[in-house]
Design an enzyme around this catalytic site. Structure first.
Site, short mmCIF file in Angstrom:
data_model
loop_
_atom_site.label_atom_id
_atom_site.label_comp_id
_atom_site.label_asym_id
_atom_site.label_seq_id
_atom_site.Cartn_x
_atom_site.Cartn_y
_atom_site.Cartn_z
N HIS A 126 1.11 -1.14 0.24
CA HIS A 126 -0.12 -0.18 0.06
C HIS A 126 0.58 1.29 0.02
O HIS A 126 2.07 1.43 0.84
CB HIS A 126 -0.64 -0.20 1.34
CG HIS A 126 -1.89 -0.89 1.17
ND1 HIS A 126 -3.16 -1.00 0.41
CD2 HIS A 126 -2.02 -2.21 1.96
CE1 HIS A 126 -3.70 -2.12 1.08
NE2 HIS A 126 -3.49 -2.25 1.63
N GLU A 185 -9.24 4.54 -3.77
CA GLU A 185 -9.94 4.48 -2.01
C GLU A 185 -9.61 5.56 -1.55
O GLU A 185 -9.85 5.87 -0.36
CB GLU A 185 -9.09 3.44 -1.79
CG GLU A 185 -9.95 1.99 -1.92
CD GLU A 185 -8.82 1.12 -2.29
OE1 GLU A 185 -9.59 -0.14 -3.09
OE2 GLU A 185 -7.46 1.38 -1.45
N ILE A 222 -5.79 1.34 6.78
CA ILE A 222 -6.69 2.25 7.19
C ILE A 222 -7.37 1.76 6.31
O ILE A 222 -7.29 2.07 4.85
CB ILE A 222 -7.05 3.12 7.83
CG1 ILE A 222 -8.57 3.37 8.25
CG2 ILE A 222 -6.47 4.51 7.17
CD1 ILE A 222 -8.55 4.64 9.75
N ALA A 246 -9.83 2.85 3.44
CA ALA A 246 -9.86 4.67 3.81
C ALA A 246 -10.95 5.16 2.43
O ALA A 246 -11.51 6.52 2.42
CB ALA A 246 -8.36 5.36 2.96
#
Length: 335
Positions: free
Chosen positions: A59, A83, A116, A118
């Site tokens: 990520h 995202e 997270i 998002a």
């Protein structure tokens, strides 16, 4: 109908090579709903700690869109960008810098980047969650990060299945009964996507002391295409007529006061339809969608949803998603 995918497809959903290999081995799946339990079992029970860290490293950091890991697919990069679209749209130069500083502090403490889901979250909301989770014990935070990774994976699996279904529907000239079944499957897939998004918000940020988004939001998905409905005009109004409430079958001339207008973005989400306030005025609201402009020749000239917010709900968040096709629509109250 069964959906077959290879390791590359699943690697775009989750950066763990073990996860991708196990999912490809379990493929094909009859539906998105059947794939999710398999994915959760593989992620939590068969992928080891190294696999979790491998997925985390795939990520980009929150506030960035380019993955730090080499060799990741364009699909994964594009999904990451989508995202984070809400976070980037609500960020300022100073908030991005603060987010970057906290990302450094977080990685120094835990040894991996802040993970997270998002999608749909604003930059202030993400920053507040990062600060809150920074106080966790490492072993506790590692588990939370794994759970957030699974949420991201489920969202991406929904996109993967939706795209495959859409491709099949464009070349498959099936009888009307089977075509209707395909339409229902698309609704199920997108419904799963919305359920996953709703789970992302299960921490009830709407109850917090300070809002980071307007009290009323919406999200439109085109179930005929299996994708978000972008560019649809949306308006929000509040009832201020002579009577306490609009009555079924009676004229409503002059009773509605405009609160705001917007158009859905590429993810199907509306812009800001009203101010970001801690307490919304109780009353009756109407949110309307210009479906005829979005889909000329469809059955609906426009779609309106009317709902009431009670005094006890003025600090809540109201999400009104719309599942739309030229000849049908569905809505429900989201978190």
């Amino acid at each position: 109908m069964e959906f077959a995918f290879d390791e590359k497809d699943f690697l775009a959903c989750c950066g763990s090579t073990r996860f991708a290999a196990e999912m490809a081995r379990a493929s094909p799946f009859p539906s998105f709903q059947a794939a999710v339990p398999a994915a959760r079992d593989i992620w939590f029970n068969r992928v080891d700690v190294s696999g979790w860290l491998e997925a985390f490293s795939a990520h980009p950091q929150i506030g960035e869109t380019k993955s730090v890991a080499p060799g990741r697919s364009d699909t994964s990069a594009q999904w990451s960008k989508g995202e984070q679209s809400t976070a980037l749209a609500t960020a300022t130069g100073s908030s991005l810098q603060e987010l970057s500083d906290w990302n450094v502090r977080y990685k120094r403490k835990f040894g991996f980047i802040f993970i997270i889901c998002a999608s749909g979250r604003t930059s202030p909301e993400i920053l507040a969650e990062l600060k809150r989770r920074y106080s966790n014990r490492p072993i506790e935070e590692f588990q939370i990060a794994a759970e957030e990774q699974m949420k991201v994976t489920e969202l991406r699996l929904a996109k993967l299945f939706s795209a495959k279904e859409h491709m099949a529907s464009t070349v498959d000239q099936r009888p009307a009964g089977l075509a209707k079944k395909a339409e229902e499957d698309r609704v199920s897939i997108i419904g799963g996507h919305l359920t996953a998004v709703s789970e992302v918000s299960s921490n009830k940020t709407s109850q917090s002391a300070t809002r980071t988004r307007p009290p009323i939001t919406t999200h439109v998905l085109d179930v005929s295409q299996g994708c978000p409905a972008s560019g649809m005009e949306v308006c929000l109004e509040m009832w201020r007529g002579n009577k306490p409430r609009p009555l079924f079958g009676e004229a409503e001339v002059g009773g509605w006061i405009l609160q705001g207008v917007s158009s859905t973005d590429k993810d199907g989400r509306s812009g800001q339809l009203m101010d970001i306030i801690n307490e919304i005025n109780p009353g009756i609201y109407r949110i309307s969608f210009n479906t005829s402009k979005y889909c000329p020749g469809g059955f609906f000239p426009y779609v309106s949803i009317i709902f009431e917010i009670a005094e006890t709900q003025k600090r809540e968040h109201f999400h009104v998603p719309l599942l739309f096709s030229p000849f049908s629509f569905t809505t429900y109250r989201g978190s």
